[in-house]
Design a protein around this motif. Structure first.
Motif, PDB file in Angstrom:
ATOM      1  N   UNK A  35       0.796  -1.231   0.000  1.00 14.68           N
ATOM      2  CA  UNK A  35       0.000   0.000   0.000  1.00 14.68           C
ATOM      3  C   UNK A  35       0.827   1.278   0.000  1.00 14.68           C
ATOM      4  N   UNK A  36       2.146   1.179   0.078  1.00 17.67           N
ATOM      5  CA  UNK A  36       2.955   2.394   0.168  1.00 17.67           C
ATOM      6  C   UNK A  36       2.979   2.908   1.592  1.00 17.67           C
ATOM      7  N   UNK A  37       3.265   4.195   1.752  1.00 14.27           N
ATOM      8  CA  UNK A  37       3.305   4.788   3.083  1.00 14.27           C
ATOM      9  C   UNK A  37       4.717   4.837   3.634  1.00 14.27           C
ATOM     10  N   UNK A  38       4.818   4.984   4.940  1.00 10.06           N
ATOM     11  CA  UNK A  38       6.111   5.150   5.603  1.00 10.06           C
ATOM     12  C   UNK A  38       6.171   4.282   6.850  1.00 10.06           C
ATOM     13  N   UNK A  39       7.296   3.577   7.036  1.00  6.23           N
ATOM     14  CA  UNK A  39       7.508   2.833   8.271  1.00  6.23           C
ATOM     15  C   UNK A  39       7.921   3.799   9.369  1.00  6.23           C
ATOM     16  N   UNK A  40       7.435   3.576  10.563  1.00  5.98           N
ATOM     17  CA  UNK A  40       7.860   4.335  11.725  1.00  5.98           C
ATOM     18  C   UNK A  40       8.877   3.473  12.445  1.00  5.98           C
ATOM     19  N   UNK A  41      10.088   3.999  12.596  1.00  8.36           N
ATOM     20  CA  UNK A  41      11.178   3.228  13.201  1.00  8.36           C
ATOM     21  C   UNK A  41      11.598   3.850  14.522  1.00  8.36           C
ATOM     22  N   UNK A  69      -0.645  -4.772  -9.767  1.00 13.52           N
ATOM     23  CA  UNK A  69      -1.582  -4.544  -8.671  1.00 13.52           C
ATOM     24  C   UNK A  69      -1.202  -3.328  -7.844  1.00 13.52           C
ATOM     25  N   UNK A  70      -2.209  -2.635  -7.359  1.00 17.83           N
ATOM     26  CA  UNK A  70      -2.028  -1.502  -6.451  1.00 17.83           C
ATOM     27  C   UNK A  70      -2.874  -1.796  -5.222  1.00 17.83           C
ATOM     28  N   UNK A  71      -2.250  -1.725  -4.038  1.00 20.12           N
ATOM     29  CA  UNK A  71      -2.950  -2.040  -2.794  1.00 20.12           C
ATOM     30  C   UNK A  71      -3.489  -0.816  -2.089  1.00 20.12           C
ATOM     31  N   UNK A  72      -4.606  -1.032  -1.370  1.00 20.32           N
ATOM     32  CA  UNK A  72      -5.257   0.012  -0.593  1.00 20.32           C
ATOM     33  C   UNK A  72      -5.706  -0.581   0.738  1.00 20.32           C
ATOM     34  N   UNK A  73      -5.605   0.175   1.799  1.00 23.51           N
ATOM     35  CA  UNK A  73      -6.190  -0.261   3.067  1.00 23.51           C
ATOM     36  C   UNK A  73      -7.611   0.261   3.086  1.00 23.51           C
ATOM     37  N   UNK A  74      -8.562  -0.634   2.854  1.00 20.16           N
ATOM     38  CA  UNK A  74      -9.949  -0.206   2.696  1.00 20.16           C
ATOM     39  C   UNK A  74     -10.678  -0.045   4.016  1.00 20.16           C
ATOM     40  N   UNK A  75     -10.276  -0.827   5.028  1.00 23.61           N
ATOM     41  CA  UNK A  75     -10.922  -0.681   6.336  1.00 23.61           C
ATOM     42  C   UNK A  75     -10.032  -1.293   7.400  1.00 23.61           C
ATOM     43  N   UNK A  76     -10.302  -0.914   8.637  1.00 20.09           N
ATOM     44  CA  UNK A  76      -9.606  -1.480   9.798  1.00 20.09           C
ATOM     45  C   UNK A  76     -10.676  -1.860  10.803  1.00 20.09           C
ATOM     46  N   UNK A 102       2.677   4.597   8.688  1.00 22.19           N
ATOM     47  CA  UNK A 102       1.876   5.776   8.394  1.00 22.19           C
ATOM     48  C   UNK A 102       1.303   5.649   6.992  1.00 22.19           C
ATOM     49  N   UNK A 103       0.001   5.822   6.885  1.00 24.97           N
ATOM     50  CA  UNK A 103      -0.703   5.723   5.613  1.00 24.97           C
ATOM     51  C   UNK A 103      -0.131   6.740   4.621  1.00 24.97           C
ATOM     52  N   UNK A 104      -0.048   6.404   3.328  1.00 26.07           N
ATOM     53  CA  UNK A 104       0.463   7.379   2.353  1.00 26.07           C
ATOM     54  C   UNK A 104      -0.460   8.595   2.241  1.00 26.07           C
ATOM     55  N   UNK A 105       0.139   9.739   1.998  1.00 23.84           N
ATOM     56  CA  UNK A 105      -0.647  10.952   1.807  1.00 23.84           C
ATOM     57  C   UNK A 105      -1.408  10.864   0.481  1.00 23.84           C
ATOM     58  N   UNK A 106      -2.334  11.789   0.273  1.00 27.33           N
ATOM     59  CA  UNK A 106      -3.086  11.813  -0.981  1.00 27.33           C
ATOM     60  C   UNK A 106      -2.129  11.989  -2.149  1.00 27.33           C
ATOM     61  N   UNK A 107      -1.141  12.845  -2.012  1.00 28.00           N
ATOM     62  CA  UNK A 107      -0.160  13.057  -3.093  1.00 28.00           C
ATOM     63  C   UNK A 107       0.658  11.792  -3.354  1.00 28.00           C
ATOM     64  N   UNK A 108       1.099  11.114  -2.298  1.00 28.22           N
ATOM     65  CA  UNK A 108       1.887   9.880  -2.468  1.00 28.22           C
ATOM     66  C   UNK A 108       1.071   8.776  -3.138  1.00 28.22           C
TER      67      UNK A 108
END
Length: 146
Positions: A40-46, A98-105, A59-65
């Motif tokens: 899904x992209x985004x950023x790891x918090x280390x 394929x492009x992944x999305x986190x649709x729900x939690x 951290x979820x990717x921003x709209x721009x990312x």
């Protein structure tokens, strides 16, 4: 559409169904943050503890990312059974784009978090690959060949 006249059907027109892609849905009960990063992209918090880096969040990717994400190739395995109900092989699906999305939690009893990931798959026109390829394999140990 249907053309009627004189109390009867004169002609019926129907378009051929065309498959343009598939949507895969995965539920990640373990909350694997590295899988979220790759799918899904985004950023790891280390966090660094005693000179060792630990992945402590995502951290979820921003709209721009989300507009410039890199598609992935994906292999999915399903068990294949013989007429007696015994596993005799596996079916390997290869999705080439394929492009992944986190649709729900979801937060359920006795579970911390179970992100649902949707992967939208379509043809990979750059490699002249269809939406997916399917084949029988004897084991799960294989490498993606693209």
């Amino acid at each position: 559409s249907i053309l009627r006249g004189g109390g009867k059907v004169l002609t019926e027109i129907k378009e051929i169904n065309t498959i343009t892609g598939y949507t895969l849905t995965l539920v990640d009960a373990k909350f694997d943050i590295e899988a979220l990063l790759h799918l899904c992209g985004g950023t790891l918090i280390e966090e660094t503890i005693d000179v060792t880096d630990y992945n402590t969040g995502w951290e979820h990717p921003t709209i721009e990312e989300q507009q410039t994400r890199t598609p992935i190739a994906l292999e999915v395995y399903a068990e294949n059974y013989d007429s007696g109900g015994n596993n005799d092989s596996y079916i390997k699906y290869t999705f080439w784009y394929g492009i992944g999305y986190t649709s729900s939690v979801e937060h359920n009893d006795q579970e911390w978090s179970t992100p649902e990931i949707e992967i939208e798959c379509k043809e990979n026109t750059a490699q002249t690959k269809s939406v997916y390829h399917k084949e029988f394999v004897d084991s799960l140990a294989t490498e993606l060949t693209a």
